[in-house]
Every structure is written in structure tokens, then in C-alpha cells.
Motif scaffolding. Structure first.
Motif, PDB file in Angstrom:
ATOM      1  N   MET A   4       0.850  -1.176   0.000  1.00 21.69           N
ATOM      2  CA  MET A   4       0.000   0.000   0.000  1.00 21.69           C
ATOM      3  C   MET A   4       0.887   1.228   0.000  1.00 21.69           C
ATOM      4  O   MET A   4       2.008   1.198   0.475  1.00 21.69           O
ATOM      5  N   THR A   5       0.376   2.312  -0.509  1.00 23.07           N
ATOM      6  CA  THR A   5       1.119   3.555  -0.546  1.00 23.07           C
ATOM      7  C   THR A   5       0.719   4.422   0.635  1.00 23.07           C
ATOM      8  O   THR A   5      -0.461   4.623   0.888  1.00 23.07           O
ATOM      9  N   LEU A   6       1.704   4.895   1.355  1.00 25.60           N
ATOM     10  CA  LEU A   6       1.495   5.844   2.442  1.00 25.60           C
ATOM     11  C   LEU A   6       2.126   7.145   1.976  1.00 25.60           C
ATOM     12  O   LEU A   6       3.322   7.204   1.725  1.00 25.60           O
ATOM     13  N   THR A   7       1.321   8.174   1.808  1.00 27.98           N
ATOM     14  CA  THR A   7       1.823   9.457   1.326  1.00 27.98           C
ATOM     15  C   THR A   7       1.778  10.451   2.468  1.00 27.98           C
ATOM     16  O   THR A   7       0.774  10.581   3.153  1.00 27.98           O
ATOM     17  N   THR A  26       6.385   9.773  -0.804  1.00 29.51           N
ATOM     18  CA  THR A  26       5.527   8.611  -1.011  1.00 29.51           C
ATOM     19  C   THR A  26       6.364   7.363  -0.845  1.00 29.51           C
ATOM     20  O   THR A  26       7.455   7.266  -1.411  1.00 29.51           O
ATOM     21  N   LEU A  27       5.868   6.427  -0.055  1.00 30.48           N
ATOM     22  CA  LEU A  27       6.588   5.184   0.133  1.00 30.48           C
ATOM     23  C   LEU A  27       5.620   4.025   0.087  1.00 30.48           C
ATOM     24  O   LEU A  27       4.425   4.189   0.283  1.00 30.48           O
ATOM     25  N   LEU A  28       6.162   2.859  -0.212  1.00 30.71           N
ATOM     26  CA  LEU A  28       5.348   1.650  -0.243  1.00 30.71           C
ATOM     27  C   LEU A  28       5.586   0.863   1.036  1.00 30.71           C
ATOM     28  O   LEU A  28       6.719   0.724   1.479  1.00 30.71           O
ATOM     29  N   ILE A  29       4.514   0.371   1.603  1.00 31.24           N
ATOM     30  CA  ILE A  29       4.583  -0.402   2.848  1.00 31.24           C
ATOM     31  C   ILE A  29       3.497  -1.466   2.779  1.00 31.24           C
ATOM     32  O   ILE A  29       2.429  -1.233   2.208  1.00 31.24           O
ATOM     33  N   ASP A  30       3.760  -2.628   3.362  1.00 32.13           N
ATOM     34  CA  ASP A  30       2.744  -3.663   3.274  1.00 32.13           C
ATOM     35  C   ASP A  30       1.543  -3.277   4.152  1.00 32.13           C
ATOM     36  O   ASP A  30       1.684  -2.570   5.134  1.00 32.13           O
ATOM     37  N   PRO A  31       0.354  -3.702   3.749  1.00 33.47           N
ATOM     38  CA  PRO A  31      -0.877  -3.268   4.414  1.00 33.47           C
ATOM     39  C   PRO A  31      -0.915  -3.558   5.917  1.00 33.47           C
ATOM     40  O   PRO A  31      -1.432  -2.747   6.693  1.00 33.47           O
TER      41      PRO A  31
END
Length: 80
Positions: A4-7, A26-31
């Protein structure tokens, strides 16, 4: 694994001093991590953005990195 994207909007506030410019990270992190992080932040009455901004400030400080939007000594709020 779907990420998921956390902005985060970076707009640091120190006391009454606000940095002049903002930027988006913006970074990607698992849900599951995102949900756990958001829940922990809520329990501590903090936003995820506040926590990430502090982590970034601490990381820069730890590695002796100075950045242009740091308050100068005479700009800091007086300590009581």
C-alpha cells in the motif's frame, strides 16, 4: 505481497516555528505494517506524518546532516 502507498506531506512544526516549504514523500509499505503503524500512532494521539517527520529529523541528526530549514539558535522558542 501487495504493498500500500502511504503518502505524507512534510510540513514540520516546531513550537510556533513552521518550516517554509513542504514536500511530499511517497513510500510503499505492506498493508499489515501500515495498519499497525496507524493504530499505534492513534493510540499515542499522533498522526503518522508527525511520527515519520520526527523519525526523519532524528535520523538526520544522528548522522550529522544539517538541512536548510532548521531553525537557527536565535530563532528557537525560548525554553522555560
Amino acid at each position: 505481497m501487495k504493498a500500500m502507498t502511504l503518502t505524507l506531506n512534510v510540513n514540520v512544526k516546531r513550537g510556533t516555528l513552521m518550516e517554509k516549504k513542504t514536500a511530499r514523500l511517497t513510500l510503499l509499505i505492506d498493508p499489515q505494517k501500515k495498519r499497525a503503524f496507524e493504530e499505534l500512532c492513534a493510540l499515542q494521539d499522533l498522526t503518522p506524518s508527525q511520527v515519520v517527520r520526527q523519525l526523519i529529523r532524528d535520523y538526520l541528526h544522528k548522522h550529522g546532516v544539517e538541512y536548510g530549514s532548521q531553525p537557527q539558535e536565535d530563532e528557537k522558542s525560548p525554553s522555560t
